[in-house]
Design an enzyme around this catalytic site. Structure first.
Site, mmCIF file in Angstrom:
data_model
loop_
_atom_site.group_PDB
_atom_site.id
_atom_site.type_symbol
_atom_site.label_atom_id
_atom_site.label_comp_id
_atom_site.label_asym_id
_atom_site.label_seq_id
_atom_site.Cartn_x
_atom_site.Cartn_y
_atom_site.Cartn_z
ATOM 1 N N CYS A 107 74.068 23.806 24.567
ATOM 2 C CA CYS A 107 73.555 25.086 24.795
ATOM 3 C C CYS A 107 74.216 26.114 23.826
ATOM 4 C CB CYS A 107 73.656 25.732 25.991
ATOM 5 S SG CYS A 107 73.266 24.919 27.502
ATOM 6 N N GLY A 121 66.412 29.791 38.530
ATOM 7 C CA GLY A 121 66.154 28.382 37.893
ATOM 8 C C GLY A 121 67.462 28.001 37.463
ATOM 9 N N LEU A 139 71.419 36.631 36.292
ATOM 10 C CA LEU A 139 70.053 36.838 35.715
ATOM 11 C C LEU A 139 68.991 35.714 35.737
ATOM 12 C CD1 LEU A 139 71.382 39.143 32.632
ATOM 13 C CD2 LEU A 139 70.866 39.851 35.294
ATOM 14 N N HIS A 196 66.414 23.925 31.366
ATOM 15 C CA HIS A 196 66.039 23.404 29.746
ATOM 16 C C HIS A 196 66.258 21.790 29.747
ATOM 17 C CE1 HIS A 196 67.318 27.666 28.477
ATOM 18 N NE2 HIS A 196 65.962 27.584 28.234
ATOM 19 N N GLU A 240 61.515 28.568 24.305
ATOM 20 C CA GLU A 240 63.186 28.766 24.440
ATOM 21 C C GLU A 240 63.901 27.820 23.400
ATOM 22 O OE1 GLU A 240 64.632 29.835 27.978
ATOM 23 O OE2 GLU A 240 62.605 31.029 27.854
HETATM 24 O O1 SUG Z 1 68.946 30.796 29.576
HETATM 25 N N1 SUG Z 1 72.195 31.588 31.239
HETATM 26 C C1 SUG Z 1 71.444 31.016 30.239
HETATM 27 C C2 SUG Z 1 72.029 29.664 29.639
HETATM 28 C C3 SUG Z 1 71.197 28.959 28.616
HETATM 29 C C4 SUG Z 1 71.662 27.606 28.460
HETATM 30 N N2 SUG Z 1 71.069 26.946 27.291
HETATM 31 C C5 SUG Z 1 70.460 25.735 27.280
HETATM 32 N N3 SUG Z 1 70.412 25.078 28.246
HETATM 33 N N4 SUG Z 1 70.090 25.305 25.865
HETATM 34 C C6 SUG Z 1 69.916 30.852 30.637
HETATM 35 O O2 SUG Z 1 69.419 30.827 31.688
HETATM 36 C C7 SUG Z 1 72.797 33.395 32.365
HETATM 37 C C8 SUG Z 1 73.255 35.157 32.422
HETATM 38 C C9 SUG Z 1 73.630 35.739 33.558
HETATM 39 O O3 SUG Z 1 73.362 35.266 34.723
HETATM 40 O O4 SUG Z 1 74.313 36.800 33.528
HETATM 41 C C10 SUG Z 1 72.106 33.028 31.345
HETATM 42 O O5 SUG Z 1 71.324 33.978 30.644
#
Ligand code: SUG
Length: 437
Positions: free
Chosen positions: A361, A26, A23, A244, A176
């Site tokens: 994260c 990047g 989803l 991030h 974020e």
């Molecule tokens: O927002 N992955 C999250 C990962 C967040 C990581 N957080 C930090 N770096 N703080 C995102 O990209 C993937 C979900 C999916 O593809 O099923 C997702 O939402």
């Protein structure tokens, strides 16, 4: 007043619908594992084992509960009608990818839940919270309502805690949360210097955190402008997959631990940081030793940098970092050098890593005085008994395999809601979630 402050890590309890739907544009791990089978039970137990490890180091540990997924309220708002089961069937037939968005367990990454300013830093002496709008990705944008409710539920006492609205304006004020924010201080209870890192769209990937969002959060949180720094992330890092900033750097106490290609203008930025936080120790990984690609794959800088009760610091890293020889060598070198970091622990959080979420994260840091901690809702603070109860809950309710096709099965929804009902009972939350209202 009791002035002893501690950092509490509020980890996201990983929800029963954890899956790989590709989803997040990047986010390279999310894209490359799209369609793979996930193991929600293993994911949640890995997360709890990481919390146990932090507690074993003598650290304070809390958690944020997962959100209710599939999010029927969103599907209804988008025109799917009928019984709950019919909504899943209709959305699954017409728009399976939209259904997947409404099934994401992405609230597990609580570094993105919001931004927090501890009370020693704010002019009104309260701890401030702004839930993130997560506007850059649809599946994440639907988290913010429930996140706001959760933060208010845990930090309810208005004497100590101030809650702000989610920033308006969607991607114009794309926010974020703490994943692009760091705090430097001599001790957790001293006034901190806040680093707000924002992005500018790269050649390959869009920036999620907007400068004007960071500025709005700093204003809301009543921070002293002399103690805030707004820093542009390097486009090279963004385009390499650092969606991030916490993928390429982490701050804790007096230490800023980061990759040399994190910031657009490292020289000027380090000068400003040294000026505003003269006590800072910058521990930098040169690209010659660890490439950006190594960082993105190993999540070296998505470590938790933790001040241990004795004052030394430990890195809590994902197992992927131990598996990369260049990264492992850099960690060993960092430990042997004269800086506060002298312990490392590697933890397996592979299920989360495969969606681009490492140890950092998975946690939201909240610095609290002992008095403030007593005012917070004790149900969300962990001890041995509570963590065992959560492990038992996971073992009872979670599946060990979820594929994209499973999301169209209303049985998964029923199981997920049964789990969430049991959790709200366990934690005394009442009719908390949208599906219970
Ligand atoms: O927002 N992955 C999250 C990962 C967040 C990581 N957080 C930090 N770096 N703080 C995102 O990209 C993937 C979900 C999916 O593809 O099923 C997702 O939402």
């Amino acid at each position: 007043m009791d002035m002893e402050f501690h950092e509490y890590n509020f980890d996201g309890l990983i929800g029963p619908t954890h899956n790989y739907a590709g989803l997040s544009f990047g986010n390279i791990a999310s894209a490359s594992n799209a369609g793979a089978a996930s193991n929600p039970k293993e994911a949640a137990l890995q997360g709890l084992a990481k919390m146990r490890a932090a507690m074993g180091l003598g650290l304070k540990q809390g958690f944020l509960p997962p959100q209710d997924r599939p999010h029927l309220k969103t599907l209804r708002a988008l025109g799917f009608t009928g019984t709950d089961k019919q909504i899943i069937e209709k959305a699954g037939a017409a728009e399976p990818q939209l259904l997947a968005n409404c099934y994401a367990a992405s609230s597990m990454w609580t570094a993105n839940a919001g931004t927090v300013a501890p009370s020693p830093d704010t002019t009104d002496g309260k701890a401030h919270f702004t839930p993130a709008n997560l506007a850059a990705n649809f599946h994440r944008s639907i988290e913010s309502d429930t996140t706001a409710r959760t933060l208010k539920h845990i930090f309810a006492d208005e004497k100590y805690f101030a809650h702000h609205e989610v920033l308006p304006g969607g991607i114009h004020f794309g926010d974020e949360g703490a994943a692009n924010h760091g705090r430097l201080c001599e001790n957790h209870g001293e006034t901190g210097v806040h680093l707000f890192v924002y992005g500018v769209d790269g050649e390959r990937f869009p920036a999620r955190q907007k400068r004007r969002a960071s500025e709005a959060v700093a204003r809301n949180h009543c921070l002293d402008p002399v103690k805030t720094i707004f820093i542009e992330q390097s486009k090279t890092a963004l385009d390499a997959g650092a969606f991030h900033n916490d993928v390429v750097g982490v701050a804790n106490g007096s230490v800023l631990f980061l990759h040399e290609q994190s910031f657009a203008d490292p020289k000027a930025t380090y000068a400003e940081i040294r000026n505003k936080a003269p006590f800072v120790e910058i521990v930098e990984a040169p690209a010659g030793k660890v490439s950006l690609e190594d960082c993105i794959k190993s999540y070296l800088f998505n470590s938790q940098l933790l001040t241990l009760p004795g004052g030394e610091m430990a890195l809590l890293l994902p197992a992927e970092s131990e598996g990369n020889p260049r990264v492992k060598a850099f960690v060993d070198e960092t430990l042997s050098k004269n800086n506060p970091i002298n312990r490392v622990i590697y933890k397996n959080v592979r299920e989360s890593m495969r969606n681009g979420g490492g140890p950092a994260c998975l946690r939201l840091r909240v610095v609290l005085s002992e008095e403030e901690a007593r005012a917070a809702n004790a149900q969300f603070m962990l001890d041995d008994e509570k963590i065992s109860a959560l492990e038992a809950w996971v073992s009872e309710f979670y599946r060990d395999c979820v594929t994209p096709d499973d999301l169209r099965d209303p049985g998964l929804m029923d199981e997920s809601f049964a789990a969430m009902q049991a959790l709200t009972d366990l934690l005394g939350m009442g009719a908390f979630y949208d599906f219970q209202r």
